[in-house]
Design a protein around this motif. Structure first.
Motif, mmCIF file in Angstrom:
data_model
loop_
_atom_site.group_PDB
_atom_site.id
_atom_site.type_symbol
_atom_site.label_atom_id
_atom_site.label_comp_id
_atom_site.label_asym_id
_atom_site.label_seq_id
_atom_site.Cartn_x
_atom_site.Cartn_y
_atom_site.Cartn_z
ATOM 1 N N ALA A 1 -3.328 8.245 -5.524
ATOM 2 C CA ALA A 1 -4.775 8.173 -5.256
ATOM 3 C C ALA A 1 -5.238 6.723 -5.139
ATOM 4 O O ALA A 1 -6.049 6.386 -4.264
ATOM 5 N N VAL A 2 -4.726 5.845 -6.011
ATOM 6 C CA VAL A 2 -5.162 4.448 -5.962
ATOM 7 C C VAL A 2 -4.627 3.784 -4.686
ATOM 8 O O VAL A 2 -5.332 2.989 -4.049
ATOM 9 N N GLY A 3 -3.406 4.143 -4.290
ATOM 10 C CA GLY A 3 -2.843 3.585 -3.056
ATOM 11 C C GLY A 3 -3.663 3.990 -1.839
ATOM 12 O O GLY A 3 -3.982 3.151 -0.982
ATOM 13 N N ALA A 4 -4.015 5.277 -1.764
ATOM 14 C CA ALA A 4 -4.807 5.764 -0.632
ATOM 15 C C ALA A 4 -6.178 5.088 -0.600
ATOM 16 O O ALA A 4 -6.691 4.748 0.474
ATOM 17 N N GLU A 5 -6.743 4.854 -1.783
ATOM 18 C CA GLU A 5 -8.057 4.216 -1.839
ATOM 19 C C GLU A 5 -7.965 2.750 -1.414
ATOM 20 O O GLU A 5 -8.836 2.251 -0.677
ATOM 21 N N LEU A 6 -6.906 2.061 -1.837
ATOM 22 C CA LEU A 6 -6.719 0.658 -1.433
ATOM 23 C C LEU A 6 -6.548 0.549 0.083
ATOM 24 O O LEU A 6 -7.106 -0.363 0.716
ATOM 25 N N LEU A 7 -5.798 1.486 0.656
ATOM 26 C CA LEU A 7 -5.609 1.491 2.112
ATOM 27 C C LEU A 7 -6.945 1.719 2.822
ATOM 28 O O LEU A 7 -7.292 0.999 3.779
ATOM 29 N N ASP A 8 -7.715 2.713 2.344
ATOM 30 C CA ASP A 8 -9.025 2.977 2.952
ATOM 31 C C ASP A 8 -9.949 1.773 2.848
ATOM 32 O O ASP A 8 -10.659 1.428 3.797
ATOM 33 N N GLU A 9 -9.950 1.144 1.672
ATOM 34 C CA GLU A 9 -10.828 -0.019 1.468
ATOM 35 C C GLU A 9 -10.457 -1.148 2.430
ATOM 36 O O GLU A 9 -11.321 -1.789 3.027
ATOM 37 N N ARG A 10 -9.157 -1.379 2.566
ATOM 38 C CA ARG A 10 -8.715 -2.470 3.451
ATOM 39 C C ARG A 10 -9.090 -2.171 4.900
ATOM 40 O O ARG A 10 -9.578 -3.061 5.620
ATOM 41 N N ARG A 11 -8.887 -0.924 5.321
ATOM 42 C CA ARG A 11 -9.226 -0.564 6.704
ATOM 43 C C ARG A 11 -10.733 -0.603 6.944
ATOM 44 O O ARG A 11 -11.183 -1.028 8.002
ATOM 45 N N ASP A 12 -11.514 -0.151 5.944
ATOM 46 C CA ASP A 12 -12.976 -0.202 6.068
ATOM 47 C C ASP A 12 -13.444 -1.638 6.280
ATOM 48 O O ASP A 12 -14.439 -1.895 6.945
ATOM 49 N N ARG A 13 -12.722 -2.577 5.668
ATOM 50 C CA ARG A 13 -13.089 -3.997 5.778
ATOM 51 C C ARG A 13 -12.421 -4.675 6.967
ATOM 52 O O ARG A 13 -12.585 -5.883 7.143
ATOM 53 N N ASP A 14 -11.622 -3.899 7.705
ATOM 54 C CA ASP A 14 -10.966 -4.424 8.902
ATOM 55 C C ASP A 14 -10.085 -5.631 8.573
ATOM 56 O O ASP A 14 -10.117 -6.652 9.277
ATOM 57 N N GLN A 15 -9.355 -5.493 7.477
ATOM 58 C CA GLN A 15 -8.508 -6.597 7.017
ATOM 59 C C GLN A 15 -7.053 -6.271 7.306
ATOM 60 O O GLN A 15 -6.631 -5.116 7.204
ATOM 61 N N ARG A 16 -6.263 -7.321 7.598
ATOM 62 C CA ARG A 16 -4.840 -7.125 7.841
ATOM 63 C C ARG A 16 -4.068 -7.111 6.521
ATOM 64 O O ARG A 16 -4.410 -7.849 5.587
ATOM 65 N N LEU A 17 -3.022 -6.293 6.499
ATOM 66 C CA LEU A 17 -2.164 -6.188 5.316
ATOM 67 C C LEU A 17 -1.669 -7.564 4.875
ATOM 68 O O LEU A 17 -1.732 -7.910 3.689
ATOM 69 N N VAL A 18 -1.194 -8.367 5.827
ATOM 70 C CA VAL A 18 -0.609 -9.672 5.465
ATOM 71 C C VAL A 18 -1.649 -10.601 4.839
ATOM 72 O O VAL A 18 -1.317 -11.379 3.945
ATOM 73 N N ASP A 19 -2.880 -10.511 5.304
ATOM 74 C CA ASP A 19 -3.922 -11.394 4.767
ATOM 75 C C ASP A 19 -4.318 -10.993 3.346
ATOM 76 O O ASP A 19 -4.485 -11.846 2.469
#
Lengths: 105, 105
Positions: free
Chosen positions: B22-40
């Motif tokens: 659940a925490v992983g899915a939420e972190l992924l959603d948060e990052r995508r909502d912010r339009d941020q790249r994984l590497v950054d």
């Protein structure tokens, strides 16, 4: 002013409590609210009393499997525990400082 | 009836998703909502992109320090993340199944 007890609210500059500190404090509160003994909850969860005690004091990061086992042993869901830990973190309280606070002079 | 797509709701008998899922899915959603790249995000959090990717896929249990670093890199608090993960767990959704669901025949 020597007798004023310092107001124990968290200052803005202090870091947030860590997840393991907040989850440990919540697990301890839940167990006490249910009037359950450490040894009994630990036995049902399949962990040692020493390990559960360390979790409750925020000393160890539990694996997801251990968290599921301990919440199951307490009779609560991970969802409920997580929401309560979130509220605890919003109050800025890792430990037991969740009720009204006293200011004595 | 061969063309009915199975309704993807979680059945009562299924176990709760694990915290790390659940925490992983939420972190992924948060990052995508912010339009941020994984590497950054990984660079700002001080972890490798491979490790952050594993966290987002719910493969690793993050330490409290890593969780604090990743939430910090995303610009959210642990309190907010935890409340959102709790709501996700209440919906019974570890992954992306958080919106309306479709039933096609």
């Amino acid at each position: 002013m020597e007798n004023v007890i310092r107001f124990p609210a968290r200052r803005a500059a202090e870091p947030e409590p860590l997840w393991r500190e907040a989850v440990g404090a919540e697990l301890l509160d839940e167990r006490r609210d249910r009037d359950q003994r450490l040894v009994d909850v630990a036995a049902r969860a399949g962990v040692s009393p020493q390990y559960l005690s360390e979790l409750e004091r925020g000393r160890k990061d539990p694996s997801s499997e251990v968290l599921a086992a301990v919440t199951g042993a307490l009779g609560i869901s991970m969802a409920d525990l997580t929401v309560r830990v979130g509220r605890r973190l919003r109050r800025g309280a890792a430990g037991g400082l969740s009720g009204p606070v006293c200011l004595a002079a």
